[in-house]
Design an enzyme around this catalytic site. Sequence first.
Site, PDB file in Angstrom:
ATOM      1  N   ALA A 145       0.823  -1.210   0.000  1.00 42.85           N
ATOM      2  CA  ALA A 145       0.000   0.000   0.000  1.00 42.85           C
ATOM      3  C   ALA A 145       0.858   1.262   0.000  1.00 42.85           C
ATOM      4  O   ALA A 145       0.685   2.152  -0.830  1.00 42.85           O
ATOM      5  CB  ALA A 145      -0.937   0.011   1.199  1.00 42.85           C
ATOM      6  N   ASP A 146       1.804   1.364   0.928  1.00 42.81           N
ATOM      7  CA  ASP A 146       2.617   2.580   1.036  1.00 42.81           C
ATOM      8  C   ASP A 146       3.400   2.872  -0.239  1.00 42.81           C
ATOM      9  O   ASP A 146       3.352   3.983  -0.770  1.00 42.81           O
ATOM     10  CB  ASP A 146       3.604   2.454   2.199  1.00 42.81           C
ATOM     11  CG  ASP A 146       2.984   2.812   3.540  1.00 42.81           C
ATOM     12  OD1 ASP A 146       1.813   3.226   3.561  1.00 42.81           O
ATOM     13  OD2 ASP A 146       3.667   2.664   4.565  1.00 42.81           O
ATOM     14  N   PHE A 147       4.123   1.873  -0.715  1.00 40.32           N
ATOM     15  CA  PHE A 147       5.072   2.146  -1.786  1.00 40.32           C
ATOM     16  C   PHE A 147       4.561   1.807  -3.185  1.00 40.32           C
ATOM     17  O   PHE A 147       4.712   2.616  -4.102  1.00 40.32           O
ATOM     18  CB  PHE A 147       6.388   1.417  -1.495  1.00 40.32           C
ATOM     19  CG  PHE A 147       7.063   1.941  -0.253  1.00 40.32           C
ATOM     20  CD1 PHE A 147       7.622   3.200  -0.235  1.00 40.32           C
ATOM     21  CD2 PHE A 147       7.086   1.194   0.909  1.00 40.32           C
ATOM     22  CE1 PHE A 147       8.216   3.707   0.905  1.00 40.32           C
ATOM     23  CE2 PHE A 147       7.678   1.685   2.058  1.00 40.32           C
ATOM     24  CZ  PHE A 147       8.244   2.951   2.060  1.00 40.32           C
TER      25      PHE A 147
END
Length: 398
Positions: free
Chosen positions: A158-160
Amino acid sequence: MVGPPPLQGLKVLEFAGLAPGPFTGMLLADAGAKVLRIDRHTPGVEAPTPDMLTRHKSSIAVDLKSPNGVRLIKELAKDADIIIDPFRPGVLEKLGLGPEILCAINPRLIYGRMTGFRRDGHYALMAGHDINYLAVSGVLSLLGRSGEKPHPPINILADFAGGGATLFQGILLAVISREKTGKGQVVEANMVDGSSYLATFPRQILKTPVGDHPRGENLLDGGSPFYDTYETKDGKYMAVGALEPQFYAALIKGLGLSNQNWEKRRLDRESWPEMKRQFDEIFKSKTRSEWETIFDGTDACCTPVLEYSELEKDASREGDQRPAVTLRETPCLAVSEKATDPSIHGQGSGVPGGGYVGQLLSPGEGGEEALSNWFGWTKGKDFYIENGGFVLKPKSKI
């Protein structure tokens, strides 16, 4: 002879954050854009922020709650190409630095905004992290072993991938669009939609025989014995991905299981438990190095699970970090300090640590030089530094 990196000449203002926003900025910087991080100025605090995705960036510290600080950002935005806003909805708007204001100042500005949840969704105003965005997107429900709880793959997805890399893609699309229209635009990415988009194929196979069994019992999620990892005699691991018949046959041969009719029972789910038991037992009979000797150069789709500690130290393991994509004519900047061929390894001298060690960037570090190079500003004439914070010098009314 290679040409300059593809994004050379683009100026990026990155409001300081953590993880996805800085990753977008790093992707732009690695491709040659000039990225100036805007750190929040806190009097008396000079320690670096925890952000380590700082290569090729510089910083200025600004008091965003002061009129002078806001005025400085507006002045910078006049000549910037890209803004990276990593905050929850409404933060920069409350400071008078939202897209309605900055894009009016500079119609060519590309205003990139990153949120975790959808801006128009049920969770829009809630705090969250990678695991939460995966959870509400549906992606987390796909991840994990049979009979166990869902488990996220650290904060990569999700973050990257769904966040930082997706915003980077959106910004590049806006840059291409600007070449045609002459106008910038607001680019909005959120980690819920980004993650869900990445899971398009896994989501669609839920309605096919490839993925219609419970989590962890399917062909690609750990249910199949020939798409899994196996422990070796020395406590290390081998990864197996022998999906196609010819690759499976090569795997069976390497394991010493030929002529036992396994090839014909490859897709027989009733045989999978026994197949897995045999694979487990056989892999534990040899070290990882011994299995590498057996499978290297074959089409068995059987490879060692390498750890970053050995990739960093063992040159034979191809652990030198490189740009994510190779542009033969206009390569991105090198990551490894041992880069030799710009068209393959990236151009330039690389960065300290070669991509294995994060570099902290102190608020204000490299800022004076950046303002000089970007805008032709000089300290004392155009700006000054007060208690560590950059302040735009008032223009004379005469």
